[in-house]
Motif scaffolding. Structure first.
Motif, mmCIF file in Angstrom:
data_model
loop_
_atom_site.group_PDB
_atom_site.id
_atom_site.type_symbol
_atom_site.label_atom_id
_atom_site.label_comp_id
_atom_site.label_asym_id
_atom_site.label_seq_id
_atom_site.Cartn_x
_atom_site.Cartn_y
_atom_site.Cartn_z
ATOM 1 N N TRP A 222 33.551 42.648 60.171
ATOM 2 C CA TRP A 222 34.905 42.955 60.641
ATOM 3 C C TRP A 222 35.271 44.413 60.397
ATOM 4 O O TRP A 222 35.462 45.180 61.321
ATOM 5 C CB TRP A 222 35.905 42.025 59.967
ATOM 6 N N HIS A 223 35.334 44.804 59.132
ATOM 7 C CA HIS A 223 35.761 46.179 58.830
ATOM 8 C C HIS A 223 35.269 46.582 57.443
ATOM 9 O O HIS A 223 35.502 45.862 56.469
ATOM 10 C CB HIS A 223 37.289 46.270 58.891
ATOM 11 N N TRP A 224 34.590 47.719 57.368
ATOM 12 C CA TRP A 224 34.142 48.242 56.069
ATOM 13 C C TRP A 224 35.329 48.948 55.427
ATOM 14 O O TRP A 224 35.584 50.120 55.657
ATOM 15 C CB TRP A 224 32.959 49.184 56.261
ATOM 16 N N ASP A 225 36.044 48.218 54.597
ATOM 17 C CA ASP A 225 37.341 48.657 54.081
ATOM 18 C C ASP A 225 37.229 48.940 52.589
ATOM 19 O O ASP A 225 37.139 48.024 51.776
ATOM 20 C CB ASP A 225 38.378 47.561 54.341
ATOM 21 N N TYR A 226 37.260 50.224 52.215
ATOM 22 C CA TYR A 226 37.132 50.605 50.807
ATOM 23 C C TYR A 226 38.323 50.127 49.982
ATOM 24 O O TYR A 226 38.168 49.697 48.838
ATOM 25 C CB TYR A 226 36.996 52.126 50.685
ATOM 26 N N VAL A 227 39.527 50.240 50.555
ATOM 27 C CA VAL A 227 40.736 49.842 49.824
ATOM 28 C C VAL A 227 40.708 48.342 49.549
ATOM 29 O O VAL A 227 40.988 47.890 48.429
ATOM 30 C CB VAL A 227 42.000 50.223 50.618
ATOM 31 N N TYR A 228 40.365 47.551 50.570
ATOM 32 C CA TYR A 228 40.275 46.106 50.372
ATOM 33 C C TYR A 228 39.222 45.755 49.331
ATOM 34 O O TYR A 228 39.441 44.896 48.466
ATOM 35 C CB TYR A 228 39.939 45.405 51.694
ATOM 36 N N ASN A 229 38.051 46.384 49.425
ATOM 37 C CA ASN A 229 36.966 46.083 48.484
ATOM 38 C C ASN A 229 37.401 46.341 47.045
ATOM 39 O O ASN A 229 37.157 45.523 46.152
ATOM 40 C CB ASN A 229 35.741 46.925 48.822
ATOM 41 N N MET A 230 38.047 47.483 46.825
ATOM 42 C CA MET A 230 38.527 47.803 45.487
ATOM 43 C C MET A 230 39.585 46.803 45.037
ATOM 44 O O MET A 230 39.552 46.318 43.893
ATOM 45 C CB MET A 230 39.101 49.217 45.470
ATOM 46 N N ALA A 231 40.513 46.463 45.929
ATOM 47 C CA ALA A 231 41.582 45.526 45.579
ATOM 48 C C ALA A 231 41.013 44.149 45.235
ATOM 49 O O ALA A 231 41.460 43.505 44.275
ATOM 50 C CB ALA A 231 42.576 45.409 46.734
ATOM 51 N N ALA A 232 40.016 43.693 46.002
ATOM 52 C CA ALA A 232 39.416 42.382 45.745
ATOM 53 C C ALA A 232 38.729 42.346 44.394
ATOM 54 O O ALA A 232 38.865 41.376 43.632
ATOM 55 C CB ALA A 232 38.420 42.047 46.862
ATOM 56 N N ASN A 233 37.988 43.397 44.068
ATOM 57 C CA ASN A 233 37.298 43.443 42.780
ATOM 58 C C ASN A 233 38.269 43.557 41.616
ATOM 59 O O ASN A 233 38.086 42.921 40.575
ATOM 60 C CB ASN A 233 36.309 44.608 42.762
ATOM 61 N N VAL A 234 39.306 44.366 41.788
ATOM 62 C CA VAL A 234 40.310 44.508 40.725
ATOM 63 C C VAL A 234 41.032 43.185 40.502
ATOM 64 O O VAL A 234 41.260 42.778 39.354
ATOM 65 C CB VAL A 234 41.311 45.627 41.077
ATOM 66 N N ALA A 235 41.392 42.489 41.582
ATOM 67 C CA ALA A 235 42.086 41.205 41.461
ATOM 68 C C ALA A 235 41.231 40.196 40.700
ATOM 69 O O ALA A 235 41.715 39.509 39.794
ATOM 70 C CB ALA A 235 42.443 40.666 42.840
ATOM 71 N N ALA A 236 39.944 40.097 41.062
ATOM 72 C CA ALA A 236 39.039 39.173 40.366
ATOM 73 C C ALA A 236 38.881 39.565 38.908
ATOM 74 O O ALA A 236 38.849 38.705 38.022
ATOM 75 C CB ALA A 236 37.683 39.151 41.058
ATOM 76 N N GLY A 237 38.818 40.873 38.661
ATOM 77 C CA GLY A 237 38.686 41.346 37.282
ATOM 78 C C GLY A 237 39.918 41.071 36.454
ATOM 79 O O GLY A 237 39.828 40.671 35.288
ATOM 80 N N VAL A 238 41.094 41.282 37.035
ATOM 81 C CA VAL A 238 42.349 41.061 36.307
ATOM 82 C C VAL A 238 42.493 39.598 35.908
ATOM 83 O O VAL A 238 42.883 39.288 34.774
ATOM 84 C CB VAL A 238 43.551 41.513 37.164
ATOM 85 N N VAL A 239 42.169 38.684 36.823
ATOM 86 C CA VAL A 239 42.303 37.251 36.522
ATOM 87 C C VAL A 239 41.418 36.861 35.342
ATOM 88 O O VAL A 239 41.871 36.192 34.399
ATOM 89 C CB VAL A 239 41.960 36.397 37.758
ATOM 90 N N GLN A 240 40.159 37.276 35.370
ATOM 91 C CA GLN A 240 39.290 36.888 34.261
ATOM 92 C C GLN A 240 39.664 37.601 32.967
ATOM 93 O O GLN A 240 39.527 37.029 31.883
ATOM 94 C CB GLN A 240 37.823 37.130 34.607
ATOM 95 N N ASN A 241 40.186 38.821 33.077
ATOM 96 C CA ASN A 241 40.638 39.523 31.868
ATOM 97 C C ASN A 241 41.807 38.799 31.210
ATOM 98 O O ASN A 241 41.880 38.692 29.976
ATOM 99 C CB ASN A 241 41.046 40.956 32.212
ATOM 100 N N ILE A 242 42.729 38.294 32.027
ATOM 101 C CA ILE A 242 43.865 37.551 31.493
ATOM 102 C C ILE A 242 43.389 36.255 30.825
ATOM 103 O O ILE A 242 43.828 35.910 29.718
ATOM 104 C CB ILE A 242 44.877 37.237 32.614
ATOM 105 N N LEU A 243 42.469 35.570 31.488
ATOM 106 C CA LEU A 243 41.947 34.322 30.925
ATOM 107 C C LEU A 243 41.229 34.562 29.596
ATOM 108 O O LEU A 243 41.441 33.824 28.633
ATOM 109 C CB LEU A 243 41.001 33.661 31.935
ATOM 110 N N TRP A 244 40.384 35.584 29.546
ATOM 111 C CA TRP A 244 39.655 35.854 28.303
ATOM 112 C C TRP A 244 40.578 36.347 27.190
ATOM 113 O O TRP A 244 40.359 36.037 26.014
ATOM 114 C CB TRP A 244 38.546 36.865 28.558
#
Length: 243
Positions: free
Chosen positions: A141-163
């Protein structure tokens, strides 16, 4: 009069070394690969073979090594294919971290109550779907740097909160210093990640904020495997006492 260093397509100019475009990022990625390899060895040697979460930690080690290997390749030569492999491997590493986090914290690997195996299968399917959708979107669909960063940060934030929550509860229960390690490691990772916000011209043509972010993840990676081993040994000892 010195002229300011300018970026080209968002990238700083670097001095090459031995053919590597970003030598420090390659070197520090290699350090991370070694940290995962050493951690994988600790998991295999020190965690009992019958410990149910051992297989998840072994997979974590292999995915971590693959992620940093592709990072080394990308920073050695920036081509379209090496960039995609680096981003997809990094995404797999982050998402796998999100995958096994609730499995450990909520012990979804256990057979009782019966709802846990069902939740584990559902959670596995959700994570597989999320990764497939992530890769498909970026590829087709689209090679989107902003989306890629946002997706990784979101996944990271969730697991950081859980840990962080897990770390607090475990420390309150056991009153042992190692139980607080996850929260401390999360804080370290957040501080290291903030280096990405600096984005300064490479010092000496080699050391930039991104390479320092890579360097900043080496120690917490080593520390994290030490926690996994301590946590598994604590649980295994408790099970033996119950028996």
């Amino acid at each position: 009069m010195l002229q300011p260093i300018l970026q080209f397509h968002g990238k700083w100019p670097f001095h090459r070394f031995a053919g590597m475009q970003e030598p420090c990022s390659v070197l520090f990625s290699f350090f991370n690969l070694l940290a995962h390899r050493d951690g994988l060895s600790k998991v295999r040697d020190r965690i009992p073979a019958d410990y149910p979460l051992r297989k998840y930690y072994i997979a974590f080690g292999y995915i971590g090594m693959a992620s940093w290997m592709f990072s080394m390749i990308f920073h050695t030569r920036d081509f379209d294919i090496t960039e995609k492999l680096d981003y997809f491997a990094a995404g797999a590493s982050v998402l796998y971290g999100l995958y096994y986090t609730p499995i450990r914290i909520f012990r979804l690997d256990e057979k009782r109550p019966p709802v846990k195996p069902t939740l584990l299968r559902l959670w596995t399917l959700v994570c597989v779907f999320l990764y497939a959708a992530h890769v498909s979107y970026l590829t087709f669909w689209h090679w989107d740097y902003v989306y890629n960063m946002a997706a990784n940060v979101a996944a990271g934030v969730v697991q950081n909160i859980l840990w962080s929550g897990f770390s607090y509860r475990t420390y309150q229960k056991l009153k042992k210093p190692w139980a607080a390690w996850p929260g401390m490691i999360v804080a370290w990772i957040i501080l290291a990640m903030s280096l990405e916000l600096l984005d300064f011209p490479p010092i000496g043509g080699m050391v930039d904020a991104h390479s320092l972010w890579h360097l900043g993840t080496v120690v917490p990676t080593i520390w994290w495997y030490n926690f996994l081993v301590r946590d598994a040994q604590q649980e295994s000892a408790g099970e033996r006492l119950k028996a």
